[in-house]
Each structure stands twice: as C-alpha cells, then as structure tokens.
Motif scaffolding. Structure first.
Motif, PDB file in Angstrom:
ATOM      1  N   ILE A 154       0.833  -1.208  -0.026  1.00 19.47           N
ATOM      2  CA  ILE A 154       0.013  -0.053   0.024  1.00 19.47           C
ATOM      3  C   ILE A 154       1.099   1.303  -0.175  1.00 19.47           C
ATOM      4  O   ILE A 154       0.571   2.234  -0.734  1.00 19.47           O
ATOM      5  CB  ILE A 154      -0.704   0.048   1.275  1.00 19.47           C
ATOM      6  N   ARG A 155       1.916   1.318   0.881  1.00 15.24           N
ATOM      7  CA  ARG A 155       2.899   2.196   0.845  1.00 15.24           C
ATOM      8  C   ARG A 155       3.471   2.663  -0.519  1.00 15.24           C
ATOM      9  O   ARG A 155       3.381   3.818  -0.908  1.00 15.24           O
ATOM     10  CB  ARG A 155       4.101   2.269   1.898  1.00 15.24           C
ATOM     11  N   CYS A 156       3.847   1.719  -1.056  1.00 17.33           N
ATOM     12  CA  CYS A 156       4.429   1.712  -2.581  1.00 17.33           C
ATOM     13  C   CYS A 156       3.448   2.392  -3.632  1.00 17.33           C
ATOM     14  O   CYS A 156       3.791   3.208  -4.299  1.00 17.33           O
ATOM     15  CB  CYS A 156       4.837   0.364  -2.810  1.00 17.33           C
ATOM     16  N   CYS A 157       2.329   1.942  -3.517  1.00 19.18           N
ATOM     17  CA  CYS A 157       1.115   2.288  -4.426  1.00 19.18           C
ATOM     18  C   CYS A 157       0.927   3.832  -4.189  1.00 19.18           C
ATOM     19  O   CYS A 157       0.855   4.568  -5.022  1.00 19.18           O
ATOM     20  CB  CYS A 157      -0.187   1.435  -4.211  1.00 19.18           C
ATOM     21  N   LEU A 158       0.665   4.041  -2.786  1.00 17.57           N
ATOM     22  CA  LEU A 158       0.478   5.579  -2.560  1.00 17.57           C
ATOM     23  C   LEU A 158       1.684   6.486  -2.647  1.00 17.57           C
ATOM     24  O   LEU A 158       1.443   7.652  -3.061  1.00 17.57           O
ATOM     25  CB  LEU A 158       0.020   5.709  -1.132  1.00 17.57           C
ATOM     26  N   SER A 159       2.759   6.053  -2.875  1.00 12.15           N
ATOM     27  CA  SER A 159       3.905   6.746  -3.001  1.00 12.15           C
ATOM     28  C   SER A 159       3.919   7.099  -4.491  1.00 12.15           C
ATOM     29  O   SER A 159       4.123   8.389  -4.912  1.00 12.15           O
ATOM     30  CB  SER A 159       5.195   5.770  -2.810  1.00 12.15           C
ATOM     31  N   LYS A 160       3.555   6.225  -5.326  1.00 13.01           N
ATOM     32  CA  LYS A 160       3.330   6.480  -7.053  1.00 13.01           C
ATOM     33  C   LYS A 160       2.304   7.360  -7.248  1.00 13.01           C
ATOM     34  O   LYS A 160       2.350   8.234  -8.034  1.00 13.01           O
ATOM     35  CB  LYS A 160       3.331   5.173  -7.720  1.00 13.01           C
ATOM     36  N   ILE A 161       1.198   7.406  -6.405  1.00 11.98           N
ATOM     37  CA  ILE A 161       0.008   7.936  -6.713  1.00 11.98           C
ATOM     38  C   ILE A 161       0.083   9.675  -6.217  1.00 11.98           C
ATOM     39  O   ILE A 161       0.121  10.446  -6.856  1.00 11.98           O
ATOM     40  CB  ILE A 161      -1.207   7.528  -5.763  1.00 11.98           C
ATOM     41  N   SER A 162       0.975   9.746  -5.077  1.00 11.41           N
ATOM     42  CA  SER A 162       1.137  10.992  -4.370  1.00 11.41           C
ATOM     43  C   SER A 162       2.462  11.707  -4.694  1.00 11.41           C
ATOM     44  O   SER A 162       2.447  13.127  -4.676  1.00 11.41           O
ATOM     45  CB  SER A 162       1.280  10.815  -2.753  1.00 11.41           C
ATOM     46  N   GLY A 163       3.468  10.988  -5.242  1.00  7.88           N
ATOM     47  CA  GLY A 163       4.741  11.530  -5.293  1.00  7.88           C
ATOM     48  C   GLY A 163       5.729  11.682  -4.151  1.00  7.88           C
ATOM     49  O   GLY A 163       6.607  12.134  -4.314  1.00  7.88           O
ATOM     50  N   LEU A 164       5.062  11.130  -3.186  1.00 11.46           N
ATOM     51  CA  LEU A 164       6.016  11.340  -1.752  1.00 11.46           C
ATOM     52  C   LEU A 164       6.994  10.160  -1.896  1.00 11.46           C
ATOM     53  O   LEU A 164       6.652   9.051  -2.330  1.00 11.46           O
ATOM     54  CB  LEU A 164       4.878  11.067  -0.658  1.00 11.46           C
ATOM     55  N   SER A 165       8.171  10.481  -1.457  1.00 12.68           N
ATOM     56  CA  SER A 165       9.154   9.579  -1.502  1.00 12.68           C
ATOM     57  C   SER A 165       8.867   8.460  -0.379  1.00 12.68           C
ATOM     58  O   SER A 165       8.486   8.794   0.567  1.00 12.68           O
ATOM     59  CB  SER A 165      10.363  10.204  -1.106  1.00 12.68           C
ATOM     60  N   LEU A 166       9.420   7.173  -0.727  1.00  8.72           N
ATOM     61  CA  LEU A 166       9.235   5.977   0.250  1.00  8.72           C
ATOM     62  C   LEU A 166      10.108   6.400   1.643  1.00  8.72           C
ATOM     63  O   LEU A 166       9.778   5.792   2.652  1.00  8.72           O
ATOM     64  CB  LEU A 166       9.398   4.751  -0.326  1.00  8.72           C
ATOM     65  N   ASN A 167      10.999   6.917   1.449  1.00  3.03           N
ATOM     66  CA  ASN A 167      11.992   7.572   2.443  1.00  3.03           C
ATOM     67  C   ASN A 167      11.236   8.474   3.559  1.00  3.03           C
ATOM     68  O   ASN A 167      11.866   8.628   4.433  1.00  3.03           O
ATOM     69  CB  ASN A 167      13.159   7.952   2.059  1.00  3.03           C
ATOM     70  N   VAL A 169       9.164   8.592   6.048  1.00  3.26           N
ATOM     71  CA  VAL A 169       8.371   7.781   6.865  1.00  3.26           C
ATOM     72  C   VAL A 169       7.268   8.776   7.607  1.00  3.26           C
ATOM     73  O   VAL A 169       6.348   8.213   8.262  1.00  3.26           O
ATOM     74  CB  VAL A 169       9.138   7.119   7.771  1.00  3.26           C
ATOM     75  N   GLU A 170       7.524   9.946   7.847  1.00  5.02           N
ATOM     76  CA  GLU A 170       6.889  10.829   8.530  1.00  5.02           C
ATOM     77  C   GLU A 170       5.354  11.413   7.765  1.00  5.02           C
ATOM     78  O   GLU A 170       4.283  11.063   8.483  1.00  5.02           O
ATOM     79  CB  GLU A 170       7.268  12.021   8.919  1.00  5.02           C
ATOM     80  N   LYS A 171       5.428  11.508   6.483  1.00  2.00           N
ATOM     81  CA  LYS A 171       4.286  12.009   5.589  1.00  2.00           C
ATOM     82  C   LYS A 171       3.630  10.717   5.048  1.00  2.00           C
ATOM     83  O   LYS A 171       2.583  10.726   4.759  1.00  2.00           O
ATOM     84  CB  LYS A 171       4.817  13.006   4.605  1.00  2.00           C
ATOM     85  N   LEU A 172       4.448   9.598   4.953  1.00  2.00           N
ATOM     86  CA  LEU A 172       3.781   8.375   4.485  1.00  2.00           C
ATOM     87  C   LEU A 172       4.312   7.166   5.175  1.00  2.00           C
ATOM     88  O   LEU A 172       5.104   6.441   4.797  1.00  2.00           O
ATOM     89  CB  LEU A 172       4.532   8.094   2.978  1.00  2.00           C
ATOM     90  N   PRO A 173       3.686   7.182   6.298  1.00  2.00           N
ATOM     91  CA  PRO A 173       4.056   6.038   7.395  1.00  2.00           C
ATOM     92  C   PRO A 173       3.305   4.706   6.770  1.00  2.00           C
ATOM     93  O   PRO A 173       2.355   4.712   5.996  1.00  2.00           O
ATOM     94  CB  PRO A 173       3.367   6.399   8.768  1.00  2.00           C
ATOM     95  N   ILE A 174       3.733   3.543   7.380  1.00  2.00           N
ATOM     96  CA  ILE A 174       3.233   2.437   7.045  1.00  2.00           C
ATOM     97  C   ILE A 174       1.635   2.151   7.613  1.00  2.00           C
ATOM     98  O   ILE A 174       1.496   2.641   8.920  1.00  2.00           O
ATOM     99  CB  ILE A 174       4.008   1.129   7.491  1.00  2.00           C
TER     100      ILE A 174
END
Length: 375
Positions: A154-167, A169-174
């Motif tokens: 889910i994180r990887c998918c949302l990263s592609k959609i949002s443009g947020l880096s997987l690194n 972890v604050e804006k895109l936590p698991i």
C-alpha cells in the motif's frame, strides 16, 4: 468517478512475532479477528460493488469483513501481494538487523537503495500494485470497490500516486492493520481522499509494534554455556515456585545437552542487541510420532517481563515446530506461576491435565498448530 477503499490486512502472526512475512502465508491473530469484525461494522452500511484482495490468507480473511454484510465474491489478485523479501522470508527482524544491519536500515528507512538478491525491490512492488489498483478502477467505472493488500504494498502504491518519497516515513508511514485509505479515479488519474484511517479499531488496543526492541536468537551448546543455562533455569524455577526447593540443575542440563545433540538448533540464547536476556530449550524428539512439539524451558530476564517481549520468545518454537509439520505445542506450567499461565492462555494454550507433584500442581498445556482461522 470510481472510489477505491484500499485496506491493509488485519494483525497477522508475522506482525506479532516480529518476523518477515512477505509472501509467507501465515494466519491472522485473535486480535486480528477482532479488527476484522470492527472493519465489517465500519462497512456494514456502505455501498460496495466489488471486493479484491491479495491471494494470501491474511488478506483474503480480512476481505471477508466486507462480504459479511455484502453478497459479493472476493476476487484474488497476486499483484496485490506483499513485497517478496526472498531469503529474508520468515526470518526474525532482530536477527536480520544484527546480521545485516546496513541492509536492514535501508529496508526500513532508505527503501530506494534497498536491494537483496532473490527479493523484490520497492520499485517493483509499487509498479505491480499500482497496475493492479489502476486496472480495478478502470474495470469498475463509477463504482465503489474495496481492495485489501499489505503494508509495504500500500505504501508503494500511495507513493506512486502522491509523489511522496518512500523514504519520507513521517508523511507516508506504514498503514496500521485494517486501516482504510480512500482513493478516487477520474479522468485517468488517482486522487487521495484520506490515508491510514483506523478509527474503527482505535479502542481495541494491543498494538503489535510497540516500544519493545526486536530480540534475536542464537543457537548455543548448553554444555559450553553451562553457567548461563543453569542460571536461567534456576531463576525460572524460582519464579514458578517462589523458591528453589526441588531444583536439580544437573538433570536439566543433561537433558538440554541431549536436546542439542538431537537438533543443534533446539537450544537458543535470546539477545537484546548483544546482551543475553533469555533462553529457549526445545525437545524436538519428544512427541514427534504424535505430531507434537515440546518446550522444556522458556525464560526471560525479570526486567523484560510484562513488557510485550514474551511473544517474541514463544514465536521461535511456534514457527520452528510449524515448519517441522507438528500439529501442536506442549509445555508444563506450575500452578503458582500465575503470570505464565495467563500469558500462555492469552496466546491460545489450553489446559490438558493437572498433575500433583512434590512441589505443587503442574499444568500440562497445549497449543493447536494445525488449524487457522477460516475465510
């Protein structure tokens, strides 16, 4: 406009055991079942036109929360699976972080750099999950669809959609177990309405990933670690009986040596980093014909008790005996050892019999390793 409810699976064995469970197909825990029930109530009165899921057991079982109140079939899709961690599958986090600290750091905090031969990269996971969710959205124009997947996926998918880096972890936590992220699909583009909403389980507690360290194990020869083995067994005896009356260390050490000779991985020293904090002694020969596994000793230092560490120790014999094909796990607990009795009952052990000994009553307890929750 199509609406997608992207849902992470319920709490599973690997979450509690703190074990890598990418494609390993473990079960959902009892806490996970309560989360699934709460998820079902959340979606009870929502319109849902279709349900998709990773084909692994923990996701299919979670998807059944949606079908509880909606007459729909769950459509499996392998592309929604968790990241395949290759040679790390079923390894404990503590061992991975000790044995390969740089790669473990990258796996958690620098995902764009992580590469392990035989495993998927985060980019590969993002590509396949995004493709699956996009295809689902295009297949259901103007409808509402539930899609059940996994934390990293889910994180990887949302990263592609949002443009947020997987690194980041604050804006895109698991996402938390059974949390919901709502997406929209319109004019060939995804939008994110909300992310990681777990309000339906906020009152359940029992977080799998708390403030405890990730413990590691190392097989030891009890004959070469005599003093440590005996000190652990004596302290365990004292905790169970409030004294050392009847304790015969030489007999228990001799048995442990036999266990080690039969299976060099049967006696484990448990470490927090480089500090020994526990011990597990398994008799892998006893009960083999009946399909049973036996724990002779499971010990944790006093300062580590009642802090959520115990399940990490218990996970070792559970997983070992499951991989050996055993269908149940056996151990003895003294009647006076109330904390231990409560702990084992919490994790599914049932009392088989009670024996009167010279030091008090002894409970024979059994855990079923063969069954699992049904979809």
């Amino acid at each position: 406009m199509t609406e997608i409810y992207l849902i992470r699976h319920a709490q599973a064995e690997g979450n509690v055991y703190r074990m890598m469970q990418g494609h390993w197909d473990g079960d959902v825990t009892d806490i996970g079942m309560r989360q699934i029930n709460a998820l079902a109530e959340r979606f009870k009165d929502k319109d849902v036109d279709a349900v998709y899921s990773s084909d692994l057991h923990r996701t299919m079982l979670t998807a059944s929360a949606i079908t509880k109140y909606h007459p729909l079939s769950i459509i499996p899709d392998q592309r929604l699976r968790e990241i395949n961690v290759g040679p790390w599958e079923t390894k404990f986090f503590g061992n991975v972080m000790h044995d390969e600290p740089e790669l473990a750091h990258q796996f958690i905090l620098e995902q764009d750099k992580w590469y392990k031969e035989g495993a998927e990269t985060y980019e590969q996971v993002g590509d396949r999950v995004y493709a699956s969710v996009r295809d689902i959205a295009m297949r259901h124009p103007g409808q509402k669809v539930a899609v059940v997947s996994h934390g990293v996926s889910i994180r990887c998918c949302l990263s592609k959609i949002s443009g947020l880096s997987l690194n980041d972890v604050e804006k895109l936590p698991i996402c938390k177990n059974t949390s919901v992220s709502k997406l929209t699909w319109e004019d060939g583009k995804f939008g994110i309405c909300y992310f990681n909403d777990y309000s339906h389980i906020s009152n359940l507690g029992d977080e799998a990933w708390g403030s405890t360290s990730d413990l590691r194990d190392e097989a030891i020869n009890p004959a070469e670690n005599r003093d440590y083995y005996l000190s652990c067994y004596e302290d365990a005896w004292r905790a169970a009986h409030s004294n050392t009356n009847g304790f015969n260390g030489s007999i228990y050490l001799e048995r442990a040596i036999e266990h080690y000779k039969a299976d060099c991985g049967s006696v484990l020293c448990i470490y927090d980093g480089d500090e020994p904090v526990g011990l597990i002694d398994m008799d892998t020969c006893r009960g083999a014909k009946e399909g049973r596994g036996w724990i002779s000793l499971i010990y944790l230092k006093p300062e580590y008790r009642n802090k959520g560490y115990g399940i990490q120790l218990l996970a070792r014999p559970i997983s070992k005996y499951k991989f050996m094909g055993r269908t149940s796990l056996m151990l003895h607990v003294a009647e006076d050892n109330k904390p231990a009795l409560a702990f084992y009952r919490k994790y599914g052990f049932k009392t088989v019999s009670v024996e009167n000994t010279g030091t008090g009553k002894l409970f024979l307890m059994e855990l079923d390793l063969g069954g699992r929750h049904n979809v």
